[in-house]
Each structure stands twice: as structure tokens, then as C-alpha cells.
Design an enzyme around this catalytic site. Structure first.
Site, PDB file in Angstrom:
ATOM      1  N   GLY A   1      31.906 -18.328  64.423  1.00 50.81           N
ATOM      2  CA  GLY A   1      33.117 -19.102  64.699  1.00 50.81           C
ATOM      3  C   GLY A   1      32.856 -20.480  65.281  1.00 50.81           C
ATOM      4  O   GLY A   1      33.773 -21.106  65.821  1.00 50.81           O
TER       5      GLY A   1
ATOM      6  N   GLU B   1      23.865 -11.475  62.798  1.00 57.12           N
ATOM      7  CA  GLU B   1      24.920 -12.403  63.216  1.00 57.12           C
ATOM      8  C   GLU B   1      24.530 -13.064  64.541  1.00 57.12           C
ATOM      9  O   GLU B   1      24.862 -12.543  65.616  1.00 57.12           O
ATOM     10  CB  GLU B   1      26.226 -11.643  63.411  1.00 57.12           C
ATOM     11  CG  GLU B   1      26.794 -11.064  62.145  1.00 57.12           C
ATOM     12  CD  GLU B   1      28.311 -11.090  62.167  1.00 57.12           C
ATOM     13  OE1 GLU B   1      28.894 -11.640  61.233  1.00 57.12           O
ATOM     14  OE2 GLU B   1      28.903 -10.604  63.139  1.00 57.12           O
TER      15      GLU B   1
ATOM     16  N   ASN C   1      35.876  -9.871  57.378  1.00 58.79           N
ATOM     17  CA  ASN C   1      36.332  -9.245  58.630  1.00 58.79           C
ATOM     18  C   ASN C   1      37.532 -10.045  59.148  1.00 58.79           C
ATOM     19  O   ASN C   1      37.373 -11.167  59.617  1.00 58.79           O
ATOM     20  CB  ASN C   1      35.172  -9.265  59.645  1.00 58.79           C
ATOM     21  CG  ASN C   1      35.600  -8.771  61.016  1.00 58.79           C
ATOM     22  OD1 ASN C   1      36.668  -8.188  61.178  1.00 58.79           O
ATOM     23  ND2 ASN C   1      34.759  -9.013  62.011  1.00 58.79           N
TER      24      ASN C   1
ATOM     25  N   GLY D   1      33.887 -14.085  58.799  1.00 60.48           N
ATOM     26  CA  GLY D   1      35.062 -14.081  59.660  1.00 60.48           C
ATOM     27  C   GLY D   1      36.101 -15.056  59.133  1.00 60.48           C
ATOM     28  O   GLY D   1      36.855 -14.754  58.198  1.00 60.48           O
ATOM     29  N   GLY D   2      36.129 -16.250  59.707  1.00 60.17           N
ATOM     30  CA  GLY D   2      37.173 -17.242  59.398  1.00 60.17           C
ATOM     31  C   GLY D   2      37.423 -17.447  57.907  1.00 60.17           C
ATOM     32  O   GLY D   2      38.569 -17.376  57.449  1.00 60.17           O
TER      33      GLY D   2
ATOM     34  N   LYS E   1      39.317  -9.416  61.707  1.00 60.76           N
ATOM     35  CA  LYS E   1      39.496  -9.320  63.166  1.00 60.76           C
ATOM     36  C   LYS E   1      40.967  -9.017  63.486  1.00 60.76           C
ATOM     37  O   LYS E   1      41.618  -8.304  62.724  1.00 60.76           O
ATOM     38  CB  LYS E   1      39.010 -10.604  63.843  1.00 60.76           C
ATOM     39  CG  LYS E   1      37.598 -10.984  63.398  1.00 60.76           C
ATOM     40  CD  LYS E   1      36.990 -12.058  64.238  1.00 60.76           C
ATOM     41  CE  LYS E   1      35.627 -12.407  63.677  1.00 60.76           C
ATOM     42  NZ  LYS E   1      34.893 -13.322  64.525  1.00 60.76           N
TER      43      LYS E   1
ATOM     44  N   HIS F   1      29.702  -5.177  66.468  1.00 57.30           N
ATOM     45  CA  HIS F   1      29.984  -6.609  66.347  1.00 57.30           C
ATOM     46  C   HIS F   1      29.820  -7.253  67.726  1.00 57.30           C
ATOM     47  O   HIS F   1      30.125  -6.629  68.753  1.00 57.30           O
ATOM     48  CB  HIS F   1      31.412  -6.811  65.826  1.00 57.30           C
ATOM     49  CG  HIS F   1      31.686  -8.238  65.438  1.00 57.30           C
ATOM     50  ND1 HIS F   1      31.996  -9.200  66.369  1.00 57.30           N
ATOM     51  CD2 HIS F   1      31.672  -8.858  64.235  1.00 57.30           C
ATOM     52  CE1 HIS F   1      32.158 -10.359  65.746  1.00 57.30           C
ATOM     53  NE2 HIS F   1      31.968 -10.179  64.442  1.00 57.30           N
TER      54      HIS F   1
ATOM     55  N   GLU G   1      31.525  -9.260  69.288  1.00 58.28           N
ATOM     56  CA  GLU G   1      32.757  -9.273  70.103  1.00 58.28           C
ATOM     57  C   GLU G   1      32.957  -7.924  70.789  1.00 58.28           C
ATOM     58  O   GLU G   1      33.449  -7.864  71.912  1.00 58.28           O
ATOM     59  CB  GLU G   1      33.954  -9.655  69.219  1.00 58.28           C
ATOM     60  CG  GLU G   1      33.912 -11.140  68.870  1.00 58.28           C
ATOM     61  CD  GLU G   1      34.599 -11.524  67.576  1.00 58.28           C
ATOM     62  OE1 GLU G   1      35.356 -10.713  67.014  1.00 58.28           O
ATOM     63  OE2 GLU G   1      34.348 -12.654  67.103  1.00 58.28           O
TER      64      GLU G   1
ATOM     65  N   SER H   1      29.746 -18.533  60.563  1.00 58.40           N
ATOM     66  CA  SER H   1      30.185 -19.819  59.998  1.00 58.40           C
ATOM     67  C   SER H   1      29.794 -20.005  58.529  1.00 58.40           C
ATOM     68  O   SER H   1      29.426 -21.099  58.096  1.00 58.40           O
ATOM     69  CB  SER H   1      29.648 -20.981  60.848  1.00 58.40           C
ATOM     70  OG  SER H   1      30.154 -20.881  62.171  1.00 58.40           O
TER      71      SER H   1
END
Ligand code: PEP
Length: 241
Positions: free
Chosen positions: A170, A164, A10, A225-226, A12, A95, A97, A204
């Protein structure tokens, strides 16, 4: 029934067209032409679908969101038909967010899930408790409430859930394999008649912690993510040699 492990990057609101082109080339080189035992999915911004689409079919595309309405005067929204038309296969729904920053609650998420089903898009429905809910011992209750949003979702349809925990996203503090095992067990108990259910973990994930989270936990892959912003890390997490 899908049984292969699923890995979703993802992006983002990150990366531009030259980055997307480099990423796709690097991922393609890394995967090569040999057999691929896992399923890879990339979720770029809407504007980059064409740059990330893999014409060789080695990975597919996910959208990070979808409109809750089918069509009409909804400025700024992107409909499920538009996503299908753009070659999308999966849609991330709910999600944390979106829930937190855009105040998306259960009714709107149920409508988004319905729009996905109408157009044959596969939802990746995200659930997970906050730090405060975990501390208050409410993790299981939160998952139960969030899964109730699936009440009208057809049980025979393939479903991907992404567990999640918000405190792990993150933060560099991933859930433990035991946390994941407990959550997967609870989610499966909540959805006993789902024959085609895959449960991802997100929060993470790195190449360093991926394999222990996948071992005997019930986790069928990751929403990343990251680490998904780098094709090498993404491939390493997915176990692509
Ligand atoms: C996410 O945002 O869904 C996520 C899992 O992010 P990260 O991997 O960076 O924790």
C-alpha cells in the site's frame, strides 16, 4: 502439481454488495469464454462470497482469514468448515495486517494452517520483512523465522507462499525484481522438499510493474491489494487480454 500462474485480489475490508456484483460481471466479461492460462482468485469479505462466486468456474474464492479453532464458543470467528461450506478454495493466512494489527504470531498461524489442511483449503501463507528489519539486514532471517511456522504443514500438500515485504504494501513502492529474485531463492532453499510450491509477490503491484516482476524472478503470480479492487486492473495484472 500446479504450475499455472496465480493472481489473487485481496479486497480487505472494502466494497459492498452492489460493487461486488458489478465487479463479478466486469471480470466475467473481461475473461470471456476462451481458454484461461492463469488462475484467478478473489478474496472478498465473508459476507460477499455469494455475490462473487463464479458459477462458470473462471475464478475461485479465497477467505482473508480463518479461525484457529475448529468449532465452538468463539464469538465472531469463521471456521475452516464454514469456509469450505461457503465454496472457498484458498485462505490467506498470516497477512502482515493480521500479524501487526491483530497480534497474530507463529503459534496461532500454525493452528490456522492446520485447520485449513483438515478441511482441504489451500493456504496462501504470507511472509515478509518490515522496513526496519530490511534496514537492519534481517530480511532473510525474518523469512526463515516465518517459514518455520510451516514445520508441521505436510510437505506433499500444495502450498502458496506470498512474499509481501511490509514496506511495499500500500505504499506505491514495490520491491524490485532483484529483491523478489533474492527472496524467492531463499524461500525455495528453505523448503527444498516442497514439490508443489508457488511463490507470489505482493506489495504495490500495478499493471505497469507486473510484467517485470514476473520475468526471471521465480515469482509465480501476485497477491494484490489496491489494484485488485478494480476488475480491469486485476485482469491486466494477470495478463488476461
Ligand atoms: C496486500 O495488502 O497484500 C497488498 C499487496 O496490498 P497492495 O497491493 O495495495 O500493496
Amino acid at each position: 502439481m500446479s504450475s499455472s500462474r496465480l493472481f489473487v485480489a485481496n479486497w480487505k475490508m472494502n466494497l459492498l454488495r452492489p460493487d461486488a456484483q458489478r465487479y463479478s460481471e466486469a471480470l466475467g466479461r473481461r475473461i470471456g469464454n476462451g481458454p484461461l492460462e492463469v488462475e484467478l482468485v478473489v478474496a472478498p469479505s465473508f459476507t460477499l462470497f455469494d455475490a462473487v462466486r463464479d458459477r462458470a468456474g473462471r475464478w475461485s474464492l479465497a477467505a482473508q482469514d480463518v479461525a484457529s479453532e475448529s468449532e465452538g464458543a468463539y464469538t465472531g470467528e469463521v471456521s475452516a468448515s464454514m469456509l469450505a461450506d461457503a465454496g472457498c478454495r484458498y485462505v490467506i493466512v498470516g497477512h502482515s495486517e493480521r500479524r501487526r494489527l491483530f497480534a497474530e504470531g507463529d503459534p496461532v498461524l500454525a493452528r490456522k494452517l492446520a485447520r485449513c489442511r483438515e478441511k482441504g483449503l489451500l493456504p496462501i501463507y504470507c511472509v515478509g520483512e518490515t522496513e526496519a528489519e530490511r534496514t537492519a539486514g534481517l530480511s532473510a532471517a525474518v523469512l526463515t523465522r516465518q517459514v518455520a511456522t510451516l514445520a508441521d504443514d505436510p510437505e506433499e500438500a500444495p502450498l502458496v507462499l506470498a512474499y509481501e515485504p511490509v514496506w511495499a504494501i500500500g505504499t506505491g513502492k514495490a520491491a524490485t525484481p532483484e529483491d523478489c529474485r533474492t527472496a524467492c531463492l531463499h524461500l525455495k532453499q528453505l523448503l527444498p522438499r516442497r514439490a508443489d510450491l508457488r511463490i507470489l509477490y505482493g506489495g504495490s503491484v500495478t499493471p505497469g510493474n507486473a510484467s517485470e516482476i514476473l520475468t526471471d524472478t521465480g515469482v509465480d503470480g501476485f497477491l494484490i491489494g489496491g489494484a485488485g479492487l478494480d476488475p480491469g486492473s486485476f485482469a491486466a495484472i494477470a495478463g488476461v487480454p
